[in-house]
Write a protein that holds these residues in place. Structure first.
Motif, PDB file in Angstrom:
ATOM      1  N   ARG A 108     -88.679   8.272 -25.415  1.00 47.07           N
ATOM      2  CA  ARG A 108     -88.118   7.194 -24.615  1.00 47.07           C
ATOM      3  C   ARG A 108     -86.755   6.790 -25.145  1.00 47.07           C
ATOM      4  NH1 ARG A 108     -92.693   3.046 -23.457  1.00 47.07           N
ATOM      5  NH2 ARG A 108     -93.560   4.585 -22.092  1.00 47.07           N
ATOM      6  N   ASP A 148     -84.685   8.660 -26.839  1.00 48.93           N
ATOM      7  CA  ASP A 148     -83.740   9.749 -26.515  1.00 48.93           C
ATOM      8  C   ASP A 148     -83.350   9.687 -25.027  1.00 48.93           C
ATOM      9  OD1 ASP A 148     -83.739  10.649 -29.088  1.00 48.93           O
ATOM     10  OD2 ASP A 148     -85.193  12.289 -28.729  1.00 48.93           O
ATOM     11  N   LEU A 149     -84.359   9.393 -24.206  1.00 52.41           N
ATOM     12  CA  LEU A 149     -84.104   9.294 -22.772  1.00 52.41           C
ATOM     13  C   LEU A 149     -83.164   8.120 -22.467  1.00 52.41           C
ATOM     14  CD1 LEU A 149     -84.872  10.571 -20.061  1.00 52.41           C
ATOM     15  CD2 LEU A 149     -86.746   8.941 -19.935  1.00 52.41           C
ATOM     16  N   ASP A 150     -83.359   6.988 -23.095  1.00 47.94           N
ATOM     17  CA  ASP A 150     -82.479   5.835 -22.912  1.00 47.94           C
ATOM     18  C   ASP A 150     -81.056   6.175 -23.358  1.00 47.94           C
ATOM     19  OD1 ASP A 150     -84.244   4.094 -21.752  1.00 47.94           O
ATOM     20  OD2 ASP A 150     -84.805   3.090 -23.651  1.00 47.94           O
ATOM     21  N   LYS A 151     -80.979   6.863 -24.495  1.00 52.24           N
ATOM     22  CA  LYS A 151     -79.662   7.239 -25.016  1.00 52.24           C
ATOM     23  C   LYS A 151     -78.971   8.184 -24.030  1.00 52.24           C
ATOM     24  CE  LYS A 151     -77.302   8.984 -28.983  1.00 52.24           C
ATOM     25  NZ  LYS A 151     -77.272   9.727 -30.170  1.00 52.24           N
ATOM     26  N   GLU A 152     -79.722   9.155 -23.524  1.00 52.17           N
ATOM     27  CA  GLU A 152     -79.173  10.104 -22.551  1.00 52.17           C
ATOM     28  C   GLU A 152     -78.740   9.367 -21.279  1.00 52.17           C
ATOM     29  OE1 GLU A 152     -78.538  13.434 -22.757  1.00 52.17           O
ATOM     30  OE2 GLU A 152     -79.112  13.307 -24.858  1.00 52.17           O
ATOM     31  N   ARG A 153     -79.561   8.413 -20.859  1.00 55.66           N
ATOM     32  CA  ARG A 153     -79.246   7.628 -19.672  1.00 55.66           C
ATOM     33  C   ARG A 153     -77.968   6.832 -19.902  1.00 55.66           C
ATOM     34  NH1 ARG A 153     -83.877   3.952 -17.413  1.00 55.66           N
ATOM     35  NH2 ARG A 153     -84.893   5.630 -18.471  1.00 55.66           N
ATOM     36  N   GLN A 154     -77.847   6.197 -21.058  1.00 54.05           N
ATOM     37  CA  GLN A 154     -76.645   5.428 -21.381  1.00 54.05           C
ATOM     38  C   GLN A 154     -75.418   6.336 -21.438  1.00 54.05           C
ATOM     39  OE1 GLN A 154     -77.580   3.441 -25.043  1.00 54.05           O
ATOM     40  NE2 GLN A 154     -78.764   1.807 -24.026  1.00 54.05           N
ATOM     41  N   ASP A 155     -75.595   7.532 -22.020  1.00 52.94           N
ATOM     42  CA  ASP A 155     -74.488   8.502 -22.059  1.00 52.94           C
ATOM     43  C   ASP A 155     -74.100   8.926 -20.645  1.00 52.94           C
ATOM     44  OD1 ASP A 155     -74.321   8.409 -24.802  1.00 52.94           O
ATOM     45  OD2 ASP A 155     -75.463  10.278 -25.135  1.00 52.94           O
ATOM     46  N   LEU A 156     -75.116   9.146 -19.825  1.00 56.01           N
ATOM     47  CA  LEU A 156     -74.875   9.541 -18.436  1.00 56.01           C
ATOM     48  C   LEU A 156     -74.148   8.431 -17.684  1.00 56.01           C
ATOM     49  CD1 LEU A 156     -75.320  11.699 -16.249  1.00 56.01           C
ATOM     50  CD2 LEU A 156     -77.470  10.561 -15.712  1.00 56.01           C
ATOM     51  N   VAL A 157     -74.582   7.196 -17.860  1.00 54.72           N
ATOM     52  CA  VAL A 157     -73.941   6.056 -17.200  1.00 54.72           C
ATOM     53  C   VAL A 157     -72.500   5.927 -17.696  1.00 54.72           C
ATOM     54  CG1 VAL A 157     -73.956   3.529 -17.019  1.00 54.72           C
ATOM     55  CG2 VAL A 157     -76.076   4.810 -16.704  1.00 54.72           C
ATOM     56  N   LYS A 158     -72.329   6.056 -19.016  1.00 57.24           N
ATOM     57  CA  LYS A 158     -70.984   5.957 -19.594  1.00 57.24           C
ATOM     58  C   LYS A 158     -70.092   7.065 -19.037  1.00 57.24           C
ATOM     59  CE  LYS A 158     -68.558   5.773 -23.963  1.00 57.24           C
ATOM     60  NZ  LYS A 158     -68.612   5.954 -25.393  1.00 57.24           N
TER      61      LYS A 158
END
Length: 130
Positions: A7, A9-19
């Motif tokens: 979770r 890692d997924l949040d981090k990936e999501r934040q990177d994607l949003v950024k």
């Protein structure tokens, strides 16, 4: 990996994607702004050039009107000169006719005068006896 790590890692990936999406959006907006700014600048330059051209066209039209007026006046003056020439030629022809008529009158008058003298001289001569 645990579900919490996944979770995270997924949040981090999501934040990177949003950024990344925000950066991409900002990049697109910046490029569009540059394009819009360049377009606006070009439009302003074209408007200035169009106004300058319009002024030049108006000035040119005024100059053409002045030349047309001058040409018309010159043409009228030439026509008047032609009229004066025709008038002078007509007067000259009339004067030549008058001169010819007066010359004939004088010639006829001299013939009569000479004719009268010669008849008058014969009358005044004493008659010859035979």
């Amino acid at each position: 990996k645990t579900s919490q790590q996944l979770r995270s890692d997924l949040d981090k990936e999501r934040q990177d994607l949003v950024k990344t999406a925000e950066e991409l959006g900002q990049s697109i907006i910046d490029k569009l702004d540059k394009g819009v700014g360049k377009t606006y600048e070009n439009q302003r330059r074209l408007e200035v050039e169009a106004k300058t051209l319009e002024r030049k066209v108006v000035d040119f039209a005024k100059e053409i009107n002045q030349w047309t007026t001058l040409y018309s006046q010159f043409n009228d003056a030439l026509k008047e000169l032609g009229d004066v020439k025709n008038w002078a030629q007509g007067i000259e022809a009339d004067l030549n006719d008058i001169n010819l008529s007066l010359t004939k009158v004088v010639s006829e008058s001299q013939k009569r005068s000479n004719s009268t003298r010669s008849t008058g001289e014969e009358k005044n001569k004493p008659a010859k006896s035979s």
